[in-house]
Design a protein around this motif. Structure first.
Motif, PDB file in Angstrom:
ATOM      1  N   ARG A 135      -2.936  31.107  10.779  1.00  0.00           N
ATOM      2  CA  ARG A 135      -2.674  30.913  12.200  1.00  0.00           C
ATOM      3  C   ARG A 135      -1.163  30.792  12.380  1.00  0.00           C
ATOM      4  O   ARG A 135      -0.426  30.517  11.418  1.00  0.00           O
ATOM      5  N   ALA A 136      -0.733  31.030  13.578  1.00  0.00           N
ATOM      6  CA  ALA A 136       0.704  31.032  13.854  1.00  0.00           C
ATOM      7  C   ALA A 136       1.085  29.863  14.753  1.00  0.00           C
ATOM      8  O   ALA A 136       0.340  29.497  15.660  1.00  0.00           O
ATOM      9  N   GLU A 137       2.247  29.287  14.470  1.00  0.00           N
ATOM     10  CA  GLU A 137       2.817  28.254  15.320  1.00  0.00           C
ATOM     11  C   GLU A 137       4.198  28.727  15.761  1.00  0.00           C
ATOM     12  O   GLU A 137       5.005  29.146  14.939  1.00  0.00           O
ATOM     13  N   PRO A 138       4.473  28.694  17.057  1.00  0.00           N
ATOM     14  CA  PRO A 138       5.776  29.152  17.533  1.00  0.00           C
ATOM     15  C   PRO A 138       6.863  28.122  17.255  1.00  0.00           C
ATOM     16  O   PRO A 138       6.607  26.920  17.236  1.00  0.00           O
ATOM     17  N   ASP A 139       8.063  28.598  17.016  1.00  0.00           N
ATOM     18  CA  ASP A 139       9.225  27.720  16.933  1.00  0.00           C
ATOM     19  C   ASP A 139       9.757  27.566  18.358  1.00  0.00           C
ATOM     20  O   ASP A 139      10.462  28.436  18.864  1.00  0.00           O
ATOM     21  N   ILE A 140       9.383  26.496  18.994  1.00  0.00           N
ATOM     22  CA  ILE A 140       9.689  26.296  20.416  1.00  0.00           C
ATOM     23  C   ILE A 140      11.194  26.353  20.684  1.00  0.00           C
ATOM     24  O   ILE A 140      11.646  26.965  21.666  1.00  0.00           O
ATOM     25  N   LYS A 141      11.967  25.749  19.811  1.00  0.00           N
ATOM     26  CA  LYS A 141      13.409  25.707  20.037  1.00  0.00           C
ATOM     27  C   LYS A 141      14.011  27.108  19.966  1.00  0.00           C
ATOM     28  O   LYS A 141      14.813  27.506  20.822  1.00  0.00           O
ATOM     29  N   ALA A 142      13.614  27.879  18.946  1.00  0.00           N
ATOM     30  CA  ALA A 142      14.162  29.228  18.778  1.00  0.00           C
ATOM     31  C   ALA A 142      13.751  30.134  19.946  1.00  0.00           C
ATOM     32  O   ALA A 142      14.580  30.897  20.470  1.00  0.00           O
ATOM     33  N   LEU A 143      12.486  30.044  20.353  1.00  0.00           N
ATOM     34  CA  LEU A 143      12.028  30.857  21.475  1.00  0.00           C
ATOM     35  C   LEU A 143      12.717  30.453  22.782  1.00  0.00           C
ATOM     36  O   LEU A 143      13.079  31.305  23.602  1.00  0.00           O
ATOM     37  N   GLY A 144      12.896  29.158  22.963  1.00  0.00           N
ATOM     38  CA  GLY A 144      13.528  28.684  24.182  1.00  0.00           C
ATOM     39  C   GLY A 144      14.961  29.154  24.323  1.00  0.00           C
ATOM     40  O   GLY A 144      15.409  29.513  25.422  1.00  0.00           O
ATOM     41  N   LEU A 145      15.688  29.178  23.208  1.00  0.00           N
ATOM     42  CA  LEU A 145      17.092  29.619  23.259  1.00  0.00           C
ATOM     43  C   LEU A 145      17.199  31.090  23.632  1.00  0.00           C
ATOM     44  O   LEU A 145      18.132  31.505  24.332  1.00  0.00           O
ATOM     45  N   ARG A 146      16.222  31.895  23.175  1.00  0.00           N
ATOM     46  CA  ARG A 146      16.326  33.344  23.418  1.00  0.00           C
ATOM     47  C   ARG A 146      15.637  33.774  24.703  1.00  0.00           C
ATOM     48  O   ARG A 146      16.152  34.612  25.443  1.00  0.00           O
ATOM     49  N   LEU A 147      14.466  33.186  24.976  1.00  0.00           N
ATOM     50  CA  LEU A 147      13.642  33.694  26.080  1.00  0.00           C
ATOM     51  C   LEU A 147      13.680  32.819  27.332  1.00  0.00           C
ATOM     52  O   LEU A 147      13.183  33.246  28.382  1.00  0.00           O
ATOM     53  N   ARG A 148      14.218  31.633  27.226  1.00  0.00           N
ATOM     54  CA  ARG A 148      14.335  30.756  28.390  1.00  0.00           C
ATOM     55  C   ARG A 148      12.975  30.502  29.076  1.00  0.00           C
ATOM     56  O   ARG A 148      12.055  30.026  28.457  1.00  0.00           O
ATOM     57  N   ALA A 149      12.865  30.902  30.333  1.00  0.00           N
ATOM     58  CA  ALA A 149      11.696  30.569  31.156  1.00  0.00           C
ATOM     59  C   ALA A 149      10.400  31.160  30.614  1.00  0.00           C
ATOM     60  O   ALA A 149       9.316  30.584  30.786  1.00  0.00           O
ATOM     61  N   SER A 150      10.468  32.339  29.979  1.00  0.00           N
ATOM     62  CA  SER A 150       9.241  32.989  29.502  1.00  0.00           C
ATOM     63  C   SER A 150       8.795  32.481  28.130  1.00  0.00           C
ATOM     64  O   SER A 150       7.794  32.941  27.584  1.00  0.00           O
ATOM     65  N   SER A 151       9.533  31.529  27.570  1.00  0.00           N
ATOM     66  CA  SER A 151       9.219  31.062  26.214  1.00  0.00           C
ATOM     67  C   SER A 151       7.852  30.376  26.146  1.00  0.00           C
ATOM     68  O   SER A 151       7.136  30.505  25.152  1.00  0.00           O
ATOM     69  N   LYS A 152       7.434  29.667  27.204  1.00  0.00           N
ATOM     70  CA  LYS A 152       6.148  28.983  27.181  1.00  0.00           C
ATOM     71  C   LYS A 152       4.986  29.963  27.116  1.00  0.00           C
ATOM     72  O   LYS A 152       4.013  29.762  26.390  1.00  0.00           O
ATOM     73  N   THR A 153       5.102  31.039  27.869  1.00  0.00           N
ATOM     74  CA  THR A 153       4.043  32.059  27.866  1.00  0.00           C
ATOM     75  C   THR A 153       3.941  32.708  26.496  1.00  0.00           C
ATOM     76  O   THR A 153       2.836  32.910  25.965  1.00  0.00           O
ATOM     77  N   VAL A 154       5.086  33.024  25.901  1.00  0.00           N
ATOM     78  CA  VAL A 154       5.102  33.652  24.573  1.00  0.00           C
ATOM     79  C   VAL A 154       4.556  32.677  23.531  1.00  0.00           C
ATOM     80  O   VAL A 154       3.790  33.062  22.635  1.00  0.00           O
ATOM     81  N   ALA A 155       4.931  31.416  23.628  1.00  0.00           N
ATOM     82  CA  ALA A 155       4.475  30.419  22.660  1.00  0.00           C
ATOM     83  C   ALA A 155       2.955  30.315  22.659  1.00  0.00           C
ATOM     84  O   ALA A 155       2.320  30.242  21.601  1.00  0.00           O
ATOM     85  N   GLN A 156       2.349  30.304  23.840  1.00  0.00           N
ATOM     86  CA  GLN A 156       0.900  30.228  23.928  1.00  0.00           C
ATOM     87  C   GLN A 156       0.249  31.459  23.334  1.00  0.00           C
ATOM     88  O   GLN A 156      -0.768  31.377  22.634  1.00  0.00           O
ATOM     89  N   ALA A 157       0.852  32.635  23.552  1.00  0.00           N
ATOM     90  CA  ALA A 157       0.316  33.882  23.004  1.00  0.00           C
ATOM     91  C   ALA A 157       0.411  33.898  21.486  1.00  0.00           C
ATOM     92  O   ALA A 157      -0.463  34.437  20.793  1.00  0.00           O
ATOM     93  N   VAL A 158       1.466  33.295  20.952  1.00  0.00           N
ATOM     94  CA  VAL A 158       1.632  33.217  19.497  1.00  0.00           C
ATOM     95  C   VAL A 158       0.487  32.421  18.885  1.00  0.00           C
ATOM     96  O   VAL A 158      -0.081  32.794  17.850  1.00  0.00           O
ATOM     97  N   ARG A 159       0.104  31.330  19.521  1.00  0.00           N
ATOM     98  CA  ARG A 159      -0.974  30.488  18.988  1.00  0.00           C
ATOM     99  C   ARG A 159      -2.321  31.211  18.993  1.00  0.00           C
ATOM    100  O   ARG A 159      -3.230  30.827  18.265  1.00  0.00           O
ATOM    101  N   GLU A 160      -2.448  32.245  19.802  1.00  0.00           N
ATOM    102  CA  GLU A 160      -3.717  32.967  19.908  1.00  0.00           C
ATOM    103  C   GLU A 160      -3.783  34.199  19.002  1.00  0.00           C
ATOM    104  O   GLU A 160      -4.775  34.929  19.017  1.00  0.00           O
ATOM    105  N   LEU A 161      -2.752  34.450  18.220  1.00  0.00           N
ATOM    106  CA  LEU A 161      -2.749  35.602  17.302  1.00  0.00           C
ATOM    107  C   LEU A 161      -3.851  35.454  16.262  1.00  0.00           C
ATOM    108  O   LEU A 161      -4.129  34.363  15.773  1.00  0.00           O
TER     109      LEU A 161
END
Length: 298
Positions: A2-28
């Protein structure tokens, strides 16, 4: 997998869309992650993930998944999968309890506004008698002392000791009474406030100790941890006829009296270090009474 997103890394690059991507990562799915590990690209929620933005975790499935998950932690690198048995045994639990004792004493020392260089002696009593925590402290005493950089005695503090702070706390069903008193050792006569066998206690009539004793002189090194003198007296028994020291216990008391916990100390019967004492029997230790020994640090 299973995958866990690196919230800090995603937040720095994707800003507002990082939460949506993080949730999608958990569903891989496991299959998608297998492809990713084999070098394929991983795109979720319209974003191609970069190295370091996803952590691959492992879990068990099947009827025994819960049992296995409690026993093992899994990690993989390249084609190697590692299962680490993390089941705690009694020795691990005891060490954890010893570390908790250290933590409680450190917090008490901080509460008294003491610094590590302040010379102190710690007295610890455990109730009820015979509780497992007594065994823990006894078996890990050297580890506790070396971490605290202070001598520890499993007994009540002497009535005339100058207590700095005192507190009683509960730990694992036991009551721990912790007393921190002023420490420091010199070569002048003192009273019975000294620990059992680390002392400069003398009789009031002839200037000599009541108990069997030896004099110790520290050579080729300086005392540490608040000790200031290179000369001291160590009781071989205290009170008379009781608690006789073995040779290993004698060496340990010499380490304590000069603040040399964690250092290898040699005892010699001559100042030139030619007669180093090793593995003496208890009877041999008794025969050292009133002699002067010389301590060297290796």
């Amino acid at each position: 997998m299973r995958a866990e997103p690196d919230i800090k890394a995603l937040g720095l690059r994707l800003r507002a869309s990082s939460k949506t991507v993080a949730q999608a990562v958990r569903e891989l799915t496991d299959a998608q992650l297998q492809t990713f590990l084999e070098g394929g690209k991983l795109t979720v929620a319209g974003q191609e993930l970069q190295e370091g933005e996803v952590r691959i975790m492992y879990s068990f499935s099947g009827e025994k998944s819960k049992e296995l998950a409690e026993r093992y932690e899994a990690h993989a690198q390249a084609d190697v999968l590692i299962l680490l048995d993390v089941t705690p045994d009694q020795s691990m639990l005891d060490e954890g309890n010893a570390r908790e004792v250290i933590n409680r004493i450190q917090k008490l020392r901080k509460k008294a506004h003491l610094v590590p260089s302040d010379p102190v002696i710690i007295y610890l009593t455990i109730q009820p008698p015979g509780h497992q925590m007594e065994t823990v402290v006894q078996n890990h005493r050297e580890f506790i002392e070396s971490t605290l950089k202070a001598p520890l005695f499993n007994q009540h503090a002497p009535l005339n000791a100058e207590a700095i702070i005192q507190e009683t706390q509960d730990l694992k069903g036991a009551s721990l009474e912790m007393v921190i008193v002023k420490g420091g050792v010199d070569d002048t006569p003192a009273d019975s406030s000294s620990p059992e066998n680390v002392t400069s206690q003398f009789s009031s009539t002839n200037g000599l100790p009541f108990c069997k004793y030896i004099n110790i002189e520290l050579c080729d090194s300086e005392p540490r941890m608040g000790a200031t003198s290179r000369k001291a007296t160590v009781f071989l028994e205290n009170p008379v006829g009781d608690f006789e020291l073995t040779f290993s216990e004698l060496v340990k008391q010499v380490q304590v009296v000069f603040g040399l916990q964690g250092r290898r100390v040699l005892l010699a019967s001559s100042r030139d270090k030619k007669k180093v004492l090793t593995n003496l029997t208890k009877d041999d230790v008794r025969k050292l009474h009133s002699q002067t020994l010389y301590a060297y640090v290796e």
